[in-house]
Design a protein around this motif. Structure first.
Motif, mmCIF file in Angstrom:
data_model
loop_
_atom_site.group_PDB
_atom_site.id
_atom_site.type_symbol
_atom_site.label_atom_id
_atom_site.label_comp_id
_atom_site.label_asym_id
_atom_site.label_seq_id
_atom_site.Cartn_x
_atom_site.Cartn_y
_atom_site.Cartn_z
ATOM 1 N N THR A 23 12.294 -15.436 -13.376
ATOM 2 C CA THR A 23 11.005 -14.960 -13.874
ATOM 3 C C THR A 23 10.104 -14.632 -12.685
ATOM 4 N N PRO A 24 9.689 -13.365 -12.533
ATOM 5 C CA PRO A 24 8.762 -13.033 -11.446
ATOM 6 C C PRO A 24 7.408 -13.709 -11.666
ATOM 7 N N VAL A 25 6.838 -14.227 -10.592
ATOM 8 C CA VAL A 25 5.521 -14.856 -10.632
ATOM 9 C C VAL A 25 4.604 -14.061 -9.717
ATOM 10 N N GLU A 26 3.488 -13.577 -10.249
ATOM 11 C CA GLU A 26 2.583 -12.754 -9.452
ATOM 12 C C GLU A 26 1.755 -13.586 -8.481
ATOM 13 N N SER A 27 1.602 -13.058 -7.288
ATOM 14 C CA SER A 27 0.723 -13.670 -6.295
ATOM 15 C C SER A 27 -0.729 -13.378 -6.644
ATOM 16 N N THR A 28 -1.608 -14.311 -6.324
ATOM 17 C CA THR A 28 -3.039 -14.095 -6.527
ATOM 18 C C THR A 28 -3.717 -13.550 -5.272
ATOM 19 N N ALA A 29 -2.928 -13.246 -4.246
ATOM 20 C CA ALA A 29 -3.503 -12.717 -3.001
ATOM 21 C C ALA A 29 -4.122 -11.345 -3.237
ATOM 22 N N ALA A 30 -5.126 -11.002 -2.446
ATOM 23 C CA ALA A 30 -5.739 -9.678 -2.518
ATOM 24 C C ALA A 30 -4.692 -8.609 -2.215
ATOM 25 N N ARG A 31 -4.953 -7.396 -2.695
ATOM 26 C CA ARG A 31 -3.930 -6.359 -2.654
ATOM 27 C C ARG A 31 -4.349 -5.154 -1.823
ATOM 28 N N PHE A 32 -3.348 -4.442 -1.374
ATOM 29 C CA PHE A 32 -3.513 -3.088 -0.867
ATOM 30 C C PHE A 32 -3.203 -2.139 -2.028
ATOM 31 N N GLU A 33 -4.036 -1.113 -2.193
ATOM 32 C CA GLU A 33 -3.832 -0.139 -3.255
ATOM 33 C C GLU A 33 -4.078 1.266 -2.708
ATOM 34 N N ILE A 34 -3.398 2.249 -3.312
ATOM 35 C CA ILE A 34 -3.590 3.653 -2.955
ATOM 36 C C ILE A 34 -3.888 4.436 -4.229
ATOM 37 N N LEU A 35 -4.970 5.218 -4.209
ATOM 38 C CA LEU A 35 -5.316 6.094 -5.318
ATOM 39 C C LEU A 35 -5.396 7.528 -4.806
ATOM 40 N N SER A 36 -5.135 8.485 -5.694
ATOM 41 C CA SER A 36 -5.225 9.899 -5.334
ATOM 42 C C SER A 36 -6.314 10.564 -6.161
ATOM 43 N N LEU A 37 -7.034 11.489 -5.537
ATOM 44 C CA LEU A 37 -8.085 12.242 -6.214
ATOM 45 C C LEU A 37 -7.817 13.732 -6.028
ATOM 46 N N ASP A 38 -7.634 14.439 -7.150
ATOM 47 C CA ASP A 38 -7.432 15.890 -7.093
ATOM 48 C C ASP A 38 -8.794 16.565 -6.936
ATOM 49 N N CYS A 39 -9.019 17.153 -5.774
ATOM 50 C CA CYS A 39 -10.305 17.780 -5.465
ATOM 51 C C CYS A 39 -10.277 19.291 -5.680
ATOM 52 N N THR A 40 -9.224 19.797 -6.333
ATOM 53 C CA THR A 40 -9.104 21.241 -6.531
ATOM 54 C C THR A 40 -10.374 21.812 -7.165
ATOM 55 N N GLY A 41 -10.880 22.857 -6.558
ATOM 56 C CA GLY A 41 -12.077 23.508 -7.075
ATOM 57 C C GLY A 41 -13.358 23.041 -6.419
ATOM 58 N N ALA A 42 -13.320 21.982 -5.645
ATOM 59 C CA ALA A 42 -14.533 21.506 -4.970
ATOM 60 C C ALA A 42 -14.990 22.548 -3.956
ATOM 61 N N ASP A 72 1.877 0.079 3.240
ATOM 62 C CA ASP A 72 3.287 0.212 2.870
ATOM 63 C C ASP A 72 3.709 -0.925 1.940
ATOM 64 N N GLU A 73 2.790 -1.837 1.625
ATOM 65 C CA GLU A 73 3.057 -2.935 0.690
ATOM 66 C C GLU A 73 1.910 -2.978 -0.321
ATOM 67 N N ILE A 74 1.940 -2.041 -1.246
ATOM 68 C CA ILE A 74 0.825 -1.929 -2.184
ATOM 69 C C ILE A 74 1.111 -2.712 -3.459
ATOM 70 N N GLY A 75 0.042 -3.083 -4.128
ATOM 71 C CA GLY A 75 0.166 -3.758 -5.418
ATOM 72 C C GLY A 75 0.319 -5.257 -5.287
ATOM 73 N N VAL A 76 0.785 -5.859 -6.367
ATOM 74 C CA VAL A 76 0.872 -7.316 -6.470
ATOM 75 C C VAL A 76 2.117 -7.840 -5.761
ATOM 76 N N GLY A 77 1.952 -8.921 -4.998
ATOM 77 C CA GLY A 77 3.092 -9.618 -4.428
ATOM 78 C C GLY A 77 3.717 -10.540 -5.464
ATOM 79 N N HIS A 78 4.925 -11.013 -5.171
ATOM 80 C CA HIS A 78 5.645 -11.828 -6.152
ATOM 81 C C HIS A 78 6.415 -12.972 -5.498
ATOM 82 N N ALA A 79 6.799 -13.906 -6.332
ATOM 83 C CA ALA A 79 7.782 -14.936 -6.024
ATOM 84 C C ALA A 79 8.676 -15.038 -7.256
ATOM 85 N N ASN A 80 9.751 -15.817 -7.169
ATOM 86 C CA ASN A 80 10.674 -15.965 -8.293
ATOM 87 C C ASN A 80 10.695 -17.403 -8.786
#
Length: 369
Positions: free
Chosen positions: A236-255, A216-224
Motif C-alpha cells: 500500500t503506497p503511503v503519501e509523504s506529508t513533505a512539501a512538494r515541487f510542482e510544475i504548471l503550464s499556462l497557454d499564453c497564445t494570443g497575449a 525533476d521530482e514533482i508531486g507527492v513522495g511515497h513510502a510502502n
C-alpha cells in the motif's frame, strides 16, 4: 506466517537545495524531518513490526553530524527493529559517519558489499542485504530459494538498479530475483514511479523518492506499507506529508502585452491554489504578440508565500505576414524561404511548413519549441 512493515528510503536528508535561499533551504530540510516523523507515527498506528530503509538516507557522504544524530535518535524512538542499507549517496566507509554515531539497540546496519543478513526470530523474518561501500558497485550474488531458511519470511533490502543491466549502481537481474525465492524485495535507488513486479514468487518494489529535491521530482513522495501473509504480499503506497515541487503550464497564445501574461499567471495561481510552502514552476507556452515583453522577475513576485516560484518563458513570438515580408533579419529571410511550402497545394506540406516555421522562430528567439 505474517508480517507488516514499512519500506522507505531515498530520503536524501541534508540536500543542499541550491535553488532555495539559505533560510528557505533550512526550512525545507526541517520539513523533510517532520514528514519522516509523521510517516513513522502513521506506521506505528498501522501496526508495523519493522522498518526497512533502502539506502540514500543522506544525500552526501559527509552529512552534518547534528543531522546524523537527530536521525538516529528518531530511529531509536521506534519500538520496532529498523534495518538500513547504505546507498550510493551515503555509502558505508570504515571510520565514516556511520561509525561515528552510536546505533540505537533497535537499529541494524549492513556494512559490507557482500550479502549478509539480520535474523528476527520473534518476527519469524530474515532480512538479507548489502551496503554500498563506494559510489558504484556490482550487486553481490543472491541466494537461490533452496538456500533460504524455511521457517522465516525472507526479505531482500537492496539499493540497486533493476532497470539496466549495465548500471554502475548494483544492477539486479530479473533472473537472480526470480531464482532467489524472497517474499519481497524492498528496493531503493530509482526515484521515479516504477510498477511493482513479480520475478517468479518474489515481489520487487521501489519506494520512490520521499521528498522532492528539485523539479525533476514533482508531486507527492511515497513510502510502502507492506503486509505479507503466507504467500500473499500486499503493498500500500503511503503519501509523504513533505512539501512538494510542482510544475504548471499556462497557454499564453494570443497575449499581446506583458500585462496579458501577468493576468494569466494570476488566474492560474488562483485556480491551482498551491499550498503555502510549495516549490512551483510555471511554464509559459504558446504564441504571443511580437511586442509582448515578458519580465520573468516581475512575474515571480506573484509567488509570495511559496517556498520557490519560477517562471520559464517558452513562448514564441508571432509575427504578421506583412512584417515578415519586409523584415531584413533572419526571421524575415526564413519566412520568405518557407513561403513556397506555406502556399503548397499539399495540405501535408503546408502543415510541415507551419511546424517548421514555429520551431524556427522558437530557435531564433533562443527558446525551445
Amino acid at each position: 506466517m505474517s508480517l507488516r512493515f514499512l519500506h522507505t528510503g531515498d530520503l536524501h536528508l541534508g540536500s543542499v537545495l541550491a535553488a532555495f535561499s539559505s533560510r528557505m533551504a533550512a526550512k525545507w530540510r526541517e520539513g523533510q524531518l517532520a514528514a519522516l516523523e509523521s510517516l513513522f507515527s502513521r506506521a506505528r498506528a498501522a501496526g508495523v513490526q519493522m522498518i526497512l530503509l533502502a539506502g540514500d538516507c543522506f544525500d552526501t557522504q559527509e552529512p552534518d553530524p547534528a543531522l546524523v544524530r537527530r536521525f538516529f535518535a528518531l530511529l531509536g524512538e521506534q519500538e520496532v527493529p529498523v534495518v538500513i542499507t547504505p546507498g550510493n549517496h551515503d555509502p558505508y566507509r570504515q571510520g565514516g559517519f556511520y561509525d561515528a554515531v552510536t546505533l540505537p539497540p533497535n537499529v541494524h546496519l549492513f556494512r559490507t558489499g557482500e550479502l549478509a543478513y539480520f535474523d528476527f526470530p520473534l518476527l519469524r523474518a530474515t532480512v538479507f542485504g548489502y551496503a554500498f561501500t563506494a559510489e558504484t558497485m556490482a550487486a553481490p550474488a543472491l541466494p537461490v530459494a533452496s538456500e533460504l531458511p524455511v521457517d522465516r519470511i525472507p526479505i531482500l533490502l537492496a539499493h540497486g538498479d533493476t532497470q539496466s543491466a549495465l548500471s554502475p549502481y548494483a544492477p539486479l537481474s530479473g533472473g537472480a530475483l526470480k531464482a532467489s525465492g524472497f517474499a519481497y524485495a524492498a528496493l531503493g535507488h530509482i526515484h521515479k514511479p516504477v510498477p511493482q513486479k513479480y520475478y517468479g514468487e518474489t515481489l520487487a518494489a521501489y519506494c520512490g523518492f520521499f521528498a522532492g529535491r528539485g523539479f525533476d521530482e514533482i508531486g507527492v513522495g511515497h513510502a510502502n506499507l507492506v503486509e505479507i501473509d503466507g504467500k500473499s504480499v500486499h503493498v500500500t503506497p503511503v503519501e509523504s506529508t513533505a512539501a512538494r515541487f510542482e510544475i504548471l503550464s499556462l497557454d499564453c497564445t494570443g497575449a499581446l502585452t506583458g500585462e496579458d501574461v501577468r493576468l494569466g499567471v494570476e488566474r492560474l495561481l488562483a485556480e491551482a491554489a498551491p499550498e503555502e510552502g510549495t516549490a512551483l514552476r510555471v511554464r509559459l507556452m504558446g504564441q504571443v504578440g511580437a511586442e509582448c515583453h515578458i519580465e520573468e522577475g516581475a512575474l515571480e513576485r506573484l509567488g509570495e508565500g511559496l517556498a520557490l516560484f519560477e517562471i520559464r518563458d517558452e513562448t514564441v513570438p508571432l509575427f504578421d505576414a506583412d512584417y515578415l515580408l519586409k523584415d531584413p533579419g533572419m526571421r524575415g529571410a526564413f519566412y520568405r524561404a518557407m513561403l513556397p511550402r506555406l502556399d503548397s497545394e499539399s495540405e501535408r506540406e503546408r502543415a510541415v511548413a507551419r511546424e517548421a516555421l514555429r520551431l524556427g522562430f522558437a530557435a531564433l528567439s533562443g527558446k525551445e519549441g
